[in-house]
Enzyme design. Structure first.
Site, PDB file in Angstrom:
ATOM      1  N   ARG A 141       8.076  -3.503 -14.367  1.00 15.81           N
ATOM      2  CA  ARG A 141       8.689  -4.772 -13.959  1.00 15.81           C
ATOM      3  C   ARG A 141       8.005  -5.399 -12.746  1.00 15.81           C
ATOM      4  O   ARG A 141       7.513  -4.698 -11.873  1.00 15.81           O
ATOM      5  CB  ARG A 141      10.176  -4.547 -13.641  1.00 15.81           C
ATOM      6  N   HIS A 185       6.822  -5.379 -18.872  1.00 16.14           N
ATOM      7  CA  HIS A 185       5.778  -4.974 -19.825  1.00 16.14           C
ATOM      8  C   HIS A 185       4.932  -6.142 -20.316  1.00 16.14           C
ATOM      9  O   HIS A 185       4.537  -6.197 -21.491  1.00 16.14           O
ATOM     10  CB  HIS A 185       6.402  -4.240 -21.011  1.00 16.14           C
ATOM     11  N   HIS A 222       3.304   3.702 -24.250  1.00 15.42           N
ATOM     12  CA  HIS A 222       4.770   3.688 -24.265  1.00 15.42           C
ATOM     13  C   HIS A 222       5.351   4.447 -25.465  1.00 15.42           C
ATOM     14  O   HIS A 222       6.312   3.991 -26.081  1.00 15.42           O
ATOM     15  CB  HIS A 222       5.279   2.244 -24.254  1.00 15.42           C
ATOM     16  N   ASP A 262      15.359   5.948 -15.515  1.00 23.27           N
ATOM     17  CA  ASP A 262      14.450   4.827 -15.736  1.00 23.27           C
ATOM     18  C   ASP A 262      13.824   4.483 -14.396  1.00 23.27           C
ATOM     19  O   ASP A 262      13.973   3.379 -13.879  1.00 23.27           O
ATOM     20  CB  ASP A 262      15.195   3.627 -16.319  1.00 23.27           C
ATOM     21  N   GLU A 267       5.511   7.300 -18.856  1.00 23.57           N
ATOM     22  CA  GLU A 267       4.556   6.219 -18.645  1.00 23.57           C
ATOM     23  C   GLU A 267       3.783   6.438 -17.337  1.00 23.57           C
ATOM     24  O   GLU A 267       4.291   6.155 -16.258  1.00 23.57           O
ATOM     25  CB  GLU A 267       5.287   4.887 -18.611  1.00 23.57           C
TER      26      GLU A 267
END
Length: 406
Positions: free
Chosen positions: A132, A157, A231, A303, A371
């Site tokens: 982000r 992304h 991803h 996350d 990631e």
């Protein structure tokens, strides 16, 4: 979809002798004095040609008629990876468990039509900026750039049409380590608001040592931020076989970047000690995934970005250990090394059952994303490692996934 890995059985010397005897003893013999010679033995069938390390086939077409190609990479042990040139997507990856049985360990679809829907970046290369950027804006060399907001007020992304939704040019390439596929694209100046025309190449190498190497290389004609990553959603038990809760993970990181609303980093590099983010010792993912820790509530699970412990004296362009994951039932293990300073571990929190994968509805915990990257919102954080690429410089990054079993 398991693939047979049975090897041809080796005949013993005695068995070969018996076989040879059978071939000669069973030949018809002409009657004595007939003058007719015995029939010649039937020659053995020619061996099948070796399977190419990279095979090309069709994966359907886009709405405008563009053909989507599927590339199947196979290594010397039968490990198989399938990649399409839409989004540079890894469609499937079959690796052995402790019994030698192959199983697909990534989430995905069997049809291009499903990838064209609003899917959560299954298996794709994401960019121009993975993760982000707060407020979908950043300032570079005194100029403010407005990006496409596709995650509330933020950009995620790469925007509405990031690299995951573009057609790539693909071709097999020679690599001494194993089968390799090179994918390239051009992102034009102004795409999704980013400055500069970016030339990007990603090479997937499936080695004969059962590793997946992802190499990135990019150049630009104007200064621009670059943060690309892979991803895939992994489930080492096999797609559709339980959740990731019992996967035991160790992350080589003492710190992480806590987030504020919108999952944008608050700016602090906080210690993982005493939090659900402490994976410095092997810990089951499900042990704390339902924690009421404020950061877990904000993220709806994991996350977040971990700050990788960089080994003293190791150059920035060398591989550093990032993590290890073990799935105890199948015995499959995954070790990740990277040249990137961060890791976004995502536990599939937004999978709510509305999407159906190859084996039914997908929910949180059906797969995990690992990631390797620079930090989220780095273009707005001068204290974070820089993601700036300028003309004349080359962006290079490598991540290695090593698959073994107990």
């Amino acid at each position: 979809m398991p693939t047979s890995t049975a090897r041809p059985r080796l005949l013993s010397v005695a068995a070969l002798a018996v076989a040879a005897f059978g071939l000669t003893a069973c030949q018809p013999t002409a009657p004595a004095g007939s003058g007719t010679p015995p029939a010649a033995p039937t020659p053995p069938a020619a061996p099948a040609p070796p399977k190419p390390p990279v095979a090309k086939s069709s994966f359907g077409t886009l709405a405008d008629g563009t053909a989507v190609d599927l590339y199947t990479l196979t290594n010397a042990h039968g490990v198989e990876m399938r990649v399409i040139n839409y989004g540079a997507i890894i469609v499937s990856l079959k690796v052995p468990d402790k019994t030698g049985a192959l199983g697909d360990i990534v989430l995905g679809y069997n049809r291009i039509e499903d990838y064209l829907k609003d899917t959560p970046y299954f298996g794709a290369i994401v960019g121009r900026y993975g993760n982000r950027i707060g407020g979908a804006t950043f300032t570079l060399d005194g100029k403010t750039y407005k990006l496409t907001a596709n995650d509330g007020v933020n950009t995620l992304h790469g925007g509405l049409k990031g690299f995951d939704k573009l057609m790539w040019t693909a071709k097999p390439v020679d690599r001494s380590e194993g089968a390799a596929l090179q994918l390239s694209l051009t992102s034009k100046d102004g795409d999704e608001g980013y400055p500069g025309t970016l030339q990007l190449t990603v090479t997937y190498t499936l080695t004969d040592a059962n590793a997946l190497i992802v190499d990135y290389l990019a150049k630009t004609d104007k200064a621009t931020p670059v943060n690309v990553t892979q991803h895939s959603y992994f489930n080492l038990a096999g797609e559709g076989v339980g959740t990731i809760d019992n996967h035991v993970m160790q992350i080589h990181a003492d710190r992480y970047t806590p987030v504020a609303k919108g999952l944008i980093p608050a700016g602090e590099l906080a210690s993982v000690a005493g939090t659900p983010f402490d994976f410095r010792t092997p810990t089951a993912i499900g042990a704390r995934i339902s924690s009421t820790h404020p950061q877990m509530v904000l993220g709806g699970g994991y996350d977040h970005n971990w700050v990788i412990n960089w080994p003293p004296g190791l150059a920035a362009d060398k591989l550093a250990p990032v993590l290890r994951v073990v799935e105890p039932t199948t015995g499959r293990t995954l070790d990740v090394e990277s040249t990137e300073p961060g890791l976004q571990f995502y536990s599939g929190n937004f999978l709510d059952g509305s999407l159906a994968g190859r084996d039914g509805a997908l929910r949180q915990g059906d797969g995990l994303c690992l990631e390797t990257q620079h930090f989220p919102d780095a273009p707005n954080r001068p204290d974070f490692p820089s993601t700036l690429l300028r003309p004349g410089d080359t962006f290079r990054s490598t991540t290695v996934h090593r698959f073994t079993h107990l």
